[in-house]
Motif scaffolding. Structure first.
Motif, PDB file in Angstrom:
ATOM      1  N   THR A 100      -7.610  -3.506  -0.572  1.00 33.88           N
ATOM      2  CA  THR A 100      -7.191  -2.139  -0.888  1.00 33.88           C
ATOM      3  C   THR A 100      -6.038  -2.158  -1.886  1.00 33.88           C
ATOM      4  OG1 THR A 100      -7.684  -1.587   1.406  1.00 33.88           O
ATOM      5  CG2 THR A 100      -6.516   0.073   0.129  1.00 33.88           C
ATOM      6  N   GLY A 101      -5.078  -3.063  -1.618  1.00 33.55           N
ATOM      7  CA  GLY A 101      -3.919  -3.156  -2.511  1.00 33.55           C
ATOM      8  C   GLY A 101      -4.355  -3.473  -3.935  1.00 33.55           C
ATOM      9  N   THR A 128       1.686   7.238  -6.744  1.00 39.44           N
ATOM     10  CA  THR A 128       0.751   8.314  -7.071  1.00 39.44           C
ATOM     11  C   THR A 128       1.262   9.670  -6.585  1.00 39.44           C
ATOM     12  OG1 THR A 128      -0.984   6.700  -6.684  1.00 39.44           O
ATOM     13  CG2 THR A 128      -1.686   8.979  -6.955  1.00 39.44           C
ATOM     14  N   LEU A 155       2.088   1.825  -3.502  1.00 41.74           N
ATOM     15  CA  LEU A 155       1.032   2.315  -4.387  1.00 41.74           C
ATOM     16  C   LEU A 155       0.761   3.798  -4.126  1.00 41.74           C
ATOM     17  CD1 LEU A 155      -1.259  -0.818  -4.220  1.00 41.74           C
ATOM     18  CD2 LEU A 155      -0.280   0.144  -6.311  1.00 41.74           C
ATOM     19  N   LEU A 156       0.743   4.164  -2.850  1.00 40.66           N
ATOM     20  CA  LEU A 156       0.564   5.581  -2.527  1.00 40.66           C
ATOM     21  C   LEU A 156       1.746   6.381  -3.051  1.00 40.66           C
ATOM     22  CD1 LEU A 156      -0.778   5.365   1.150  1.00 40.66           C
ATOM     23  CD2 LEU A 156      -2.024   6.274  -0.814  1.00 40.66           C
ATOM     24  N   LYS A 213      -5.249   3.568 -15.502  1.00 37.91           N
ATOM     25  CA  LYS A 213      -4.845   4.882 -16.025  1.00 37.91           C
ATOM     26  C   LYS A 213      -3.790   4.780 -17.111  1.00 37.91           C
ATOM     27  CE  LYS A 213      -4.293   6.913 -12.072  1.00 37.91           C
ATOM     28  NZ  LYS A 213      -3.779   7.858 -11.102  1.00 37.91           N
ATOM     29  N   THR A 248      -7.052  -4.956   3.870  1.00 30.32           N
ATOM     30  CA  THR A 248      -5.731  -4.519   3.424  1.00 30.32           C
ATOM     31  C   THR A 248      -5.401  -5.085   2.041  1.00 30.32           C
ATOM     32  OG1 THR A 248      -5.053  -4.190   5.683  1.00 30.32           O
ATOM     33  CG2 THR A 248      -3.300  -4.360   4.060  1.00 30.32           C
ATOM     34  N   LEU A 268       0.841  -1.201   0.000  1.00 32.46           N
ATOM     35  CA  LEU A 268       0.000   0.000   0.000  1.00 32.46           C
ATOM     36  C   LEU A 268       0.874   1.248   0.000  1.00 32.46           C
ATOM     37  CD1 LEU A 268      -2.961  -0.853   2.395  1.00 32.46           C
ATOM     38  CD2 LEU A 268      -2.728  -1.218  -0.049  1.00 32.46           C
ATOM     39  N   GLU A 317      -6.558   0.405 -10.143  1.00 30.43           N
ATOM     40  CA  GLU A 317      -6.858   1.794 -10.505  1.00 30.43           C
ATOM     41  C   GLU A 317      -5.661   2.442 -11.206  1.00 30.43           C
ATOM     42  OE1 GLU A 317     -10.196   2.925  -7.118  1.00 30.43           O
ATOM     43  OE2 GLU A 317      -8.097   3.477  -6.817  1.00 30.43           O
ATOM     44  N   ALA A 318      -4.470   2.109 -10.683  1.00 32.16           N
ATOM     45  CA  ALA A 318      -3.261   2.659 -11.304  1.00 32.16           C
ATOM     46  C   ALA A 318      -3.116   2.110 -12.720  1.00 32.16           C
ATOM     47  CB  ALA A 318      -2.031   2.309 -10.459  1.00 32.16           C
ATOM     48  N   ALA A 350     -10.696   5.549  -3.652  1.00 35.57           N
ATOM     49  CA  ALA A 350      -9.660   5.459  -4.679  1.00 35.57           C
ATOM     50  C   ALA A 350      -8.506   6.356  -4.246  1.00 35.57           C
ATOM     51  CB  ALA A 350     -10.227   5.924  -6.015  1.00 35.57           C
ATOM     52  N   ILE A 351      -7.304   6.040  -4.723  1.00 35.13           N
ATOM     53  CA  ILE A 351      -6.162   6.879  -4.351  1.00 35.13           C
ATOM     54  C   ILE A 351      -6.422   8.334  -4.746  1.00 35.13           C
ATOM     55  CG2 ILE A 351      -3.721   7.379  -4.781  1.00 35.13           C
ATOM     56  CD1 ILE A 351      -3.086   4.548  -4.804  1.00 35.13           C
ATOM     57  N   GLU A 352      -7.085   8.497  -5.911  1.00 34.98           N
ATOM     58  CA  GLU A 352      -7.373   9.856  -6.380  1.00 34.98           C
ATOM     59  C   GLU A 352      -8.186  10.648  -5.354  1.00 34.98           C
ATOM     60  OE1 GLU A 352      -6.015  11.253  -8.911  1.00 34.98           O
ATOM     61  OE2 GLU A 352      -4.975   9.355  -9.332  1.00 34.98           O
ATOM     62  N   GLU A 353      -9.079   9.937  -4.642  1.00 33.61           N
ATOM     63  CA  GLU A 353      -9.875  10.622  -3.625  1.00 33.61           C
ATOM     64  C   GLU A 353      -8.980  11.103  -2.481  1.00 33.61           C
ATOM     65  OE1 GLU A 353     -13.792   8.728  -2.593  1.00 33.61           O
ATOM     66  OE2 GLU A 353     -13.137   7.307  -4.129  1.00 33.61           O
ATOM     67  N   ILE A 354      -7.948  10.314  -2.205  1.00 36.29           N
ATOM     68  CA  ILE A 354      -7.019  10.733  -1.154  1.00 36.29           C
ATOM     69  C   ILE A 354      -6.238  11.961  -1.585  1.00 36.29           C
ATOM     70  CG2 ILE A 354      -5.064  10.033   0.289  1.00 36.29           C
ATOM     71  CD1 ILE A 354      -6.012   7.158   0.068  1.00 36.29           C
ATOM     72  N   ARG A 364      -7.285  -3.008  -5.279  1.00 40.45           N
ATOM     73  CA  ARG A 364      -8.046  -1.882  -5.832  1.00 40.45           C
ATOM     74  C   ARG A 364      -7.131  -0.784  -6.350  1.00 40.45           C
ATOM     75  NH1 ARG A 364     -12.991   1.641  -3.319  1.00 40.45           N
ATOM     76  NH2 ARG A 364     -12.955   3.202  -4.946  1.00 40.45           N
ATOM     77  N   TRP A 365      -6.201  -0.381  -5.501  1.00 37.11           N
ATOM     78  CA  TRP A 365      -5.330   0.725  -5.891  1.00 37.11           C
ATOM     79  C   TRP A 365      -4.441   0.353  -7.069  1.00 37.11           C
ATOM     80  CZ3 TRP A 365      -3.582   2.866  -0.418  1.00 37.11           C
ATOM     81  CH2 TRP A 365      -4.712   3.462   0.180  1.00 37.11           C
ATOM     82  N   ALA A 366      -3.990  -0.934  -7.079  1.00 36.23           N
ATOM     83  CA  ALA A 366      -3.132  -1.363  -8.188  1.00 36.23           C
ATOM     84  C   ALA A 366      -3.929  -1.359  -9.493  1.00 36.23           C
ATOM     85  CB  ALA A 366      -2.587  -2.764  -7.909  1.00 36.23           C
TER      86      ALA A 366
END
Lengths: 128, 367
Positions: B160-161, A25, A21-22, B171, B157, A18, B167-168, A113-117, B163-165
């Motif tokens: 989330t990983g 971005t 991933l953060l 893009k 957890t 995580l 989403e990335a 979503a990360i974008e929301e963060i 999902r974020w991956a």
């Protein structure tokens, strides 16, 4: 790519994936630094004086609630650093406790979503 | 008649005994005087002897009555010390145990007769059992809430990983076919996240039954913000959501967040099962200390043979299950529980012809 005008974000997150991933971005947008434990988080606050803190709650060594408590108990200007809790605890009681301890915002990790963060962070920076 | 206290009863009995003693002394003295005169074989005594005899009889009477008085006082005091006080202590202890006194802190009734002592012992044993059961209950709810947070963390957890991956990835530039695969994966991932959320809500609602925060709440406001929250979903489904509140609706007494949860579920369901160009209408009706809330849709309806099942945990209607639209069969189950905790019930009216359903429930007016 970090230039002088970039704001500093302290990400407190113990899960390495995580965190990465953060990090992907955030790179290029903010100057980001990462703490993996509650103790480290408090140390970095002192060292780097971040503009904002993303705080996980379930952390090794010292939990996020205690980090928040100790941060807000400081006597210098760092005590008012905005804190966005980004945690997978979603119970109302946790959200309330965080707000009471002085969290400025609360996001349930899996549900954003990360974008929301990032837009939440930008919103704080605009208001500041 | 009001119940008499033990203390009062012992005083009354003592006074009664004294009175009887007085009367018997009086008649006893008369008897004695006659006997003495008979023994002397005369009817009258010389005045100085008569005075002396009266003095003797009076003195004897006073001594007898005084002895009785002392005995009565001793009895009252002993009853007070050995019965009244221990019993008062017992009732105080029982009361304090109800408000948090520990079984170990129950005092010893010093000097009480063994029957009362026995009551104390029995009560202490019972109190210890109650305390153990209480501790077990607390432990259970702690374990349950620990489980909830652990489950939340352990499941969310990795979700989330992913999902974020995804989403990335979404893009990044890539060919259409791959884009669709990523979008599907993301959609399924979000469904899983939603299921975890619902499961956590179920355990939270079931374990936190007693933690409701009832406060005066404006229903039109709550419904308004809830609809706003769901507007995007409705627009995507091409379903119009209508809400025209009556001119006056009294504030209700409700747990705002849990009621919002119920409304979200009902309205979301209504949108979910309504075909494009349909509509969902929310209406309110104040009636006798309660406000009724209706969520009406023009959707696929609920067949009669499923009427009794739809509020069961994990149940999904046949038509609903086919739609694969992210429902998980928990929403109505929780919603009904929450509504019941507000003293109402959740029910629905379905159209025989199959089109349209109205869910309705009521909540109490704030006083």
């Amino acid at each position: 790519m970090a230039d002088e005008t970039q704001r500093t974000v302290l990400v407190v997150e113990d899960d390495p994936i995580l965190k990465n991933l953060l990090g992907n971005t955030f790179s290029g947008r903010y100057k980001a630094m990462y703490a993996g434990t509650g103790k480290e988080a408090l140390q970095y606050v002192e060292e780097y004086k971040p503009d904002i803190i993303l705080l996980d709650l379930m952390l090794p060594e010292m939990g996020g609630f205690e980090v928040l408590e100790q941060l807000r108990a400081r006597t210098d200007e760092l005590k008012d650093t905005p804190v966005i809790v980004v945690s997978n605890l979603s119970q109302e009681s946790d959200q309330e406790k965080a707000k009471q301890l002085g969290a400025n915002d609360y996001m349930v990790k899996a549900e954003v979503a990360i974008e929301e963060i990032t837009s939440k962070i930008d919103q704080f920076f605009q208001e500041a | 008649m009001k119940n008499i206290s033990l203390r009062m009863l012992s005083v009354i009995l003592a006074v009664l005994a004294l009175a009887i003693a007085g009367v018997s002394v009086y008649f006893g003295s008369e008897l004695l005087r006659e006997n003495i005169l008979g023994f002397l074989g005369t009817n009258t005594l010389p005045p100085q002897f008569q005075q002396q005899l009266t003095d003797i009889l009076v003195a004897q009477g006073i001594i007898t009555v005084a002895t009785f008085l002392i005995v009565a006082i001793i009895i009252v005091v002993i009853l007070e010390r050995m019965v009244v006080r221990p019993l008062n202590l017992l009732s105080a202890v029982i009361q304090q145990f109800g408000s948090g006194l520990h079984a170990d802190d129950i005092p010893d009734p010093k000097g009480a007769p063994h029957e009362i002592d026995h009551i104390f012992e029995t009560f202490t044993t019972m109190a210890k059992h109650v305390e153990e059961a209480r501790a077990r209950d607390e432990e259970m709810s702690r374990i349950k809430s620990d489980f909830i947070s652990t489950a939340a963390h352990q499941l969310r957890t990795p979700l989330t990983g992913i999902r974020w991956a995804l989403e990335a990835m979404a893009k990044e530039p890539m060919e259409e076919g791959k884009k669709a695969v990523v979008a599907d994966a993301l959609e399924k991932n979000k469904q899983l996240i939603q299921i975890v959320r619902t499961l956590l809500d179920v355990s939270a609602i079931e374990s936190g039954r007693y933690n409701y925060k009832f406060e005066p709440t404006s229903l039109p406001e709550l419904i308004g913000t809830t609809i706003e929250q769901l507007q995007e979903h409705a627009t995507r489904q091409q379903v119009a959501v209508k809400f025209i509140p009556p001119e006056y609706v009294p504030d209700i007494k409700a747990d705002k967040e849990r009621l919002r949860w119920v409304l979200i579920n009902l309205i979301e369901n209504a949108i979910r099962y309504t075909p494009p160009k349909g509509s969902v209408t929310i209406s309110l009706e104040p009636a006798r200390g309660r406000v009724f809330i209706y969520v009406h849709d023009t959707g696929i309806g609920i067949p009669d043979n499923e009427r009794n099942n739809i509020f069961e945990r994990f149940y999904r209607g046949k038509a609903a299950a086919k739609m694969q639209n992210g429902g998980n069969g928990l929403g109505l189950y929780i919603a009904r529980n929450v509504v019941r905790d507000h003293g109402g019930d959740l029910d629905f009216k379905a159209n025989e012809a199959g089109i349209g359903t109205t869910f309705f429930f009521s909540v109490p007016v704030a006083t």
